[in-house]
Scaffold this active site. Structure first.
Site, mmCIF file in Angstrom:
data_model
loop_
_atom_site.group_PDB
_atom_site.id
_atom_site.type_symbol
_atom_site.label_atom_id
_atom_site.label_comp_id
_atom_site.label_asym_id
_atom_site.label_seq_id
_atom_site.Cartn_x
_atom_site.Cartn_y
_atom_site.Cartn_z
ATOM 1 N N LYS A 33 6.982 -1.533 -3.558
ATOM 2 C CA LYS A 33 7.844 -0.458 -3.053
ATOM 3 C C LYS A 33 7.557 -0.318 -1.569
ATOM 4 C CE LYS A 33 7.865 3.594 -1.824
ATOM 5 N NZ LYS A 33 8.844 3.627 -0.720
ATOM 6 N N GLU A 79 -5.636 2.748 1.268
ATOM 7 C CA GLU A 79 -5.923 2.646 2.706
ATOM 8 C C GLU A 79 -5.206 3.812 3.368
ATOM 9 O OE1 GLU A 79 -8.021 0.585 3.719
ATOM 10 O OE2 GLU A 79 -8.032 -1.009 2.240
ATOM 11 N N CYS A 133 -3.360 3.908 11.843
ATOM 12 C CA CYS A 133 -4.406 4.620 11.095
ATOM 13 C C CYS A 133 -5.760 4.479 11.776
ATOM 14 C CB CYS A 133 -4.482 4.047 9.692
ATOM 15 S SG CYS A 133 -4.595 2.248 9.705
ATOM 16 N N GLU A 150 -4.901 14.150 11.724
ATOM 17 C CA GLU A 150 -4.280 12.923 12.212
ATOM 18 C C GLU A 150 -2.903 13.240 12.800
ATOM 19 O OE1 GLU A 150 -2.961 10.058 9.238
ATOM 20 O OE2 GLU A 150 -3.930 8.496 10.420
#
Ligand code: NAD
Length: 476
Positions: free
Chosen positions: A169, A244, A278, A378
């Site tokens: 996906k 992750e 990231c 973040e």
């Protein structure tokens, strides 16, 4: 108008049964460029059924057969290098040099994994038993928009190498990259059902993958919030999960570092992939005594960065991927200002002449303490915070004072000291005196940055289960 209205199930391109559509926009000018038709739960179930059927024979293939498949995928993706790079620039807004790097990593993922399996001990002794590393089963692969093709390749390569079949996906915002990826898979002549790809929303296709009992593993790259949701959903069937997730990585500049080298490196580490990375080093830890010098060099370095003009090889910062991401970054910049952070360079709004797209100003804050929102959450945009420390011990303490633990950077005039500090930082990867990469080294995080690792044998083992056979020589 580009219309992406096909998915890939059981070796064939098919029209999704789902009818919901998502509009796609060019982040450079906000113009609608096309639409993607989203798959639904029934499409997902068909893909899972195909993957389950294919697993019976694919799980029994030899290592040599799988290495051959990895080689074919490498070549097939390589042949689409320019198109994939172009799609990454136009649909995601990556500067061309970044897009080329991302495409190269995607292509290389297959050749690196071929090297890994060549020497990997799939069968080994454990005392008198024989241990066989067996594929976990059908794997659901879920990727984000910030490097869709790269993550697809990084996850497909080890799962296929292990003998798993997959239902992918991809990010719904990356339909052009996904279309090229599907074409590459089809052209590589992979046995039907081994790779299935369903465009769709996370809450629909992603959740069905997480829920479905025939999917035995999930590998996900994306936000920590969604990662936790997947972990909770996957627990019902004790699926194997690789997550992750996000990061708030420190760049620790030690007091013996040459600032004329360390500051530009810290800026590059923080603004990787326009800050939509990231692993970006978004907290820059500097000795209090050298703050003024760092601020001056930061303003100079960031002021000279080329923003926009994506097809220019010198461009380093592109727009944010979409309106939501643009607004998110603006929100964090405004909150930092309200919380008392000092704008060294950048600030709220768009850079001059670029307000037609989702561009934000590359921004550096000073007067930030590690407990402020800008230092803890973040942002996922080109926004750095300078945080001062007095001693090396305090620098390490601040570096580790975060819910995340994905990556860190250390800059020092002494390699020995740099390594000593690196060893004390709690992160999956720590890069000393540069922005290094090693494709065989594990990639992944501690704490809220995830579970498990990608790359090399560490990545491969996410898709393997040890199976011990005892009494192989026993006679009745
Ligand atoms: P996201 O978490 O919103 O989405 C990632 C993927 O998950 C998309 O395909 C999305 O459709 C899907 N998804 C959403 N809800 C879901 C659900 N309930 N169940 C299953 N799937 C679902 O992330 P994003 O905005 O696409 O990407 C940005 C995030 O990804 C950032 O937080 C970034 O740090 C993280 N990221 C991590 C790494 C890493 O390797 N650690 C790399 C790149 C990006």
């Amino acid at each position: 108008m580009n219309v992406y209205d096909r998915i890939y199930i059981n070796g064939q391109f098919v029209k999704p049964m789902g009818t919901e559509e998502l509009e796609l926009r060019n982040p450079v000018n906000k113009q609608v460029t096309g639409k993607v038709v989203l798959g639904n739960v029934d499409d997902t179930r068909n893909a899972i059924e195909a993957a389950k059927a294919a697993f019976k024979s694919f799980s029994k293939t030899s290592i040599e057969e799988r290495m051959e498949i990895l080689a074919r995928l490498h070549d097939s993706l390589s042949q689409r290098f320019d198109k994939l790079t172009e799609a990454t620039v136009s649909e995601y807004g990556a500067p061309v040099s970044v897009a080329k790097m991302l495409t190269q990593i995607a292509v290389n993922a297959f050749s690196h994994m071929k090297e890994t399996v060549e020497s990997y001990p799939f069968v080994r002794p454990a005392g008198t038993a024989q241990v066989r590393m067996a594929p976990v089963g059908v794997v659901g692969v879920i990727t984000p928009w910030n490097a869709n093709a790269t993550h697809l390749a990084n996850k497909l390569a080890p799962s296929l190498a292990a003998g798993c079949t997959v239902v992918v996906k991809p990010s719904e915002f990356s339909a052009a990259q996904t279309e090229l990826f599907m074409e590459a898979v089809h052209a590589a002549n992979i046995p039907a059902g081994v790779i299935n790809i369903v465009n769709g929303k996370g809450e629909v296709v992603g959740e069905e993958l997480t829920r479905h009992p025939d999917v035995t593993g999930i590998t996900f790259t994306g936000s920590t919030a969604v990662g936790k949701r997947i972990a909770a959903g996957a627990a019902a069937n004790l699926k194997r999960i690789t997550l992750e997730l996000g990061g708030k990585s420190p760049s620790v500049i030690l007091d013996d570092a040459d600032l004329t080298k360390a500051v530009p490196l810290a800026v590059s580490a923080g603004f990787i992939n326009s800050g939509q990375a990231c692993l970006a080093g978004t907290r820059v830890l500097v000795p209090e005594s050298r703050l003024d010098e760092v601020k001056r060099l930061m303003a100079e370095t960031v002021g000279a960065l080329k923003v926009g003009d994506l097809w220019n090889e010198a461009a380093v910062i592109g727009p944010m991927v979409n309106e939501k991401q643009f607004e998110r970054v603006q929100h964090y910049i405004n909150q930092a200002i309200n919380d008392g952070a000092e704008v060294v360079v950048g600030g709220a709004g768009s850079p001059e002449g670029l307000d037609g797209g989702y561009y934000v100003k590359p921004t550096v804050f000073a007067n930030v303490t590690n407990d402020m929102t800008i230092a803890q959450e973040e942002v996922f945009g080109p926004v750095l915070s300078i945080i001062t420390y007095k001693t090396e011990e305090e620098a390490i303490e601040i570096a580790n004072d975060t819910p995340y633990g994905l990556q860190a950077f250390v800059f020092s005039g002494s390699t020995e000291r740099g390594n000593r500090v690196a060893e004390q930082i709690v992160a999956g990867r720590i890069s000393v005196n540069g922005l290094h990469d090693e494709p065989q080294a594990p990639f992944g995080g501690f704490k809220n940055s995830g579970i498990g690792r990608d790359h090399g044998s560490y990545g491969l083992e996410q898709y393997l289960e040890p199976k011990a056979i005892l009494g192989r020589n026993a006679v009745m």
